[in-house]
Enzyme design. Sequence first.
Site, PDB file in Angstrom:
ATOM      1  N   ASP A  37       8.325 -25.943  28.577  1.00  0.00           N
ATOM      2  CA  ASP A  37       7.658 -25.413  29.768  1.00  0.00           C
ATOM      3  C   ASP A  37       8.655 -25.061  30.876  1.00  0.00           C
ATOM      4  OD1 ASP A  37       4.804 -25.073  29.642  1.00  0.00           O
ATOM      5  OD2 ASP A  37       4.672 -27.212  29.227  1.00  0.00           O
TER       6      ASP A  37
ATOM      7  N   ILE B 171       9.430 -21.431  30.544  1.00  0.00           N
ATOM      8  CA  ILE B 171       8.291 -20.519  30.447  1.00  0.00           C
ATOM      9  C   ILE B 171       7.719 -20.293  31.842  1.00  0.00           C
ATOM     10  CG2 ILE B 171       6.006 -20.116  29.466  1.00  0.00           C
ATOM     11  CD1 ILE B 171       6.721 -21.983  27.191  1.00  0.00           C
TER      12      ILE B 171
ATOM     13  N   SER C  58     -11.047  -4.793  21.931  1.00  0.00           N
ATOM     14  CA  SER C  58     -11.278  -6.237  21.927  1.00  0.00           C
ATOM     15  C   SER C  58     -11.727  -6.693  20.540  1.00  0.00           C
ATOM     16  CB  SER C  58     -12.313  -6.617  22.978  1.00  0.00           C
ATOM     17  OG  SER C  58     -13.504  -5.878  22.777  1.00  0.00           O
TER      18      SER C  58
ATOM     19  N   CYS D 279      -4.539  -0.781  27.075  1.00  0.00           N
ATOM     20  CA  CYS D 279      -4.809   0.601  26.706  1.00  0.00           C
ATOM     21  C   CYS D 279      -3.598   1.482  27.038  1.00  0.00           C
ATOM     22  CB  CYS D 279      -6.045   1.112  27.443  1.00  0.00           C
ATOM     23  SG  CYS D 279      -7.567   0.221  27.029  1.00  0.00           S
TER      24      CYS D 279
ATOM     25  N   SER E 224      -6.905   0.031  23.640  1.00  0.00           N
ATOM     26  CA  SER E 224      -6.649  -1.221  22.926  1.00  0.00           C
ATOM     27  C   SER E 224      -7.953  -2.002  22.897  1.00  0.00           C
ATOM     28  CB  SER E 224      -5.550  -2.017  23.637  1.00  0.00           C
ATOM     29  OG  SER E 224      -5.259  -3.201  22.934  1.00  0.00           O
TER      30      SER E 224
ATOM     31  N   ASP F 111       2.208 -21.549  36.228  1.00  0.00           N
ATOM     32  CA  ASP F 111       3.153 -21.446  37.353  1.00  0.00           C
ATOM     33  C   ASP F 111       2.627 -20.549  38.469  1.00  0.00           C
ATOM     34  OD1 ASP F 111       5.318 -23.003  36.046  1.00  0.00           O
ATOM     35  OD2 ASP F 111       5.297 -21.338  34.622  1.00  0.00           O
TER      36      ASP F 111
ATOM     37  N   GLU G 191       0.852 -25.656  31.650  1.00  0.00           N
ATOM     38  CA  GLU G 191       1.452 -25.633  32.986  1.00  0.00           C
ATOM     39  C   GLU G 191       1.460 -24.192  33.493  1.00  0.00           C
ATOM     40  OE1 GLU G 191       5.227 -27.547  33.248  1.00  0.00           O
ATOM     41  OE2 GLU G 191       4.584 -29.329  32.144  1.00  0.00           O
TER      42      GLU G 191
ATOM     43  N   HIS H 223      -5.628  -4.506  31.894  1.00  0.00           N
ATOM     44  CA  HIS H 223      -6.170  -3.146  31.824  1.00  0.00           C
ATOM     45  C   HIS H 223      -5.110  -2.169  32.317  1.00  0.00           C
ATOM     46  CE1 HIS H 223     -10.278  -4.249  30.809  1.00  0.00           C
ATOM     47  NE2 HIS H 223     -10.244  -5.195  31.742  1.00  0.00           N
TER      48      HIS H 223
END
Length: 387
Positions: free
Chosen positions: A74, A77, A229, A201, A227, A115, A113, A159
Amino acid sequence: IGGYFFLCLIIIKTPMCLPRFLLFSQDNAGQFFSSGHTNNWAVLVCTSRFWFNYRHVANTLSVYRSVKRLGIPDSHIVLMLADDMACNHRNPKPATVFSHKNMELNVYGDDVEVDYRGYEVTVENFLRVLTGRLPPSTPRSKRLLSDDRSNILIYLTGHGGNGFLKFQDSEEISNVELADAFEQMWQKRRYNELLFIIDTCQGASMYERFYSPNLMALASSQVGEDSLSHQPDLAIGVHLMDRYTFYLLEFLEDIHPASKTNMNDLFKVCPKTQCVSTPGHRTDLFLRDPGSVLITDFFGSVRKVEITMETINLTDQIKQVEENAVNGELQKETYSYVDQLPVSEIIHQKPKQKDWHPPDGFILGLWTLILLVFFKSYGIKHLKHIF
């Protein structure tokens, strides 16, 4: 140790004594150490708010779960979630986010976690994280403390359209801004190699303007394509994931720290028969052959260790690096955090003065005063002359 996995390269001078060890040739050893990086980082960003964008949070948490499982801690990241679906009042199972409709895999987990959350997820904060231009008060957990030996994974979902990605339904980042941010990272030696993945997309439009070296990019759709779902769930009324990230997660589930799977295998994830859209990738800026780049070079944190029988003397004094000096004093450059300039100063225009408006009730009071003066002067009998 500390969240990292270790692989050992055994170099043995007397192979007859230990026949059970795996011996590597010099060519294999060269390929083994060819990545040149010493640490891994990941920046995972969900840019969408609201309950109907549940799948974008699940996308990001799925990748987060995978990179943690493969060894990136973490502390390396930076997780940015624009909305908190786990605690949303419409979530039938609080503190959970699922990526499968049978609800077998809770990608939120017990030790997530976050951030940057909520309204902290902005274009400005994202660009500041990448370029390192953060205020001194920013904690380490919100910083990308990478260097020129860092391999960085950057994952974006939300999006988008042709050449832009929306943040919070209120602002956008363009492909030019993103390309310039990566160039700043390269100039400031903030990465060794960078893998960019975007699930949105017309995602391929976001890497068209990239021009920095050692950069590889993947997208879930081409320009002009959506793109789509995946996996609608009737219990919560929304889709759980996007198609590309769903099949990416399935691919990563089969990866382990010692896996030899390379980037060419990743390019085959979610063909058009599964994604409906056409995934794309770009490798012309990358210096190595994608076939020699292991998946764990970006999605994991595998440290290579060489074991040798030779004795190494560690008691020698370390030679000090001489620095340029003027008049016996070391030259040190000082840096300070500079606030953004107002837009009016950037475009050299004075701010437009606001038009003056009378306060509320002023007009009504003025007419009342006029009528009172009229009645007092002429009386009500002269009122007929007004109408």
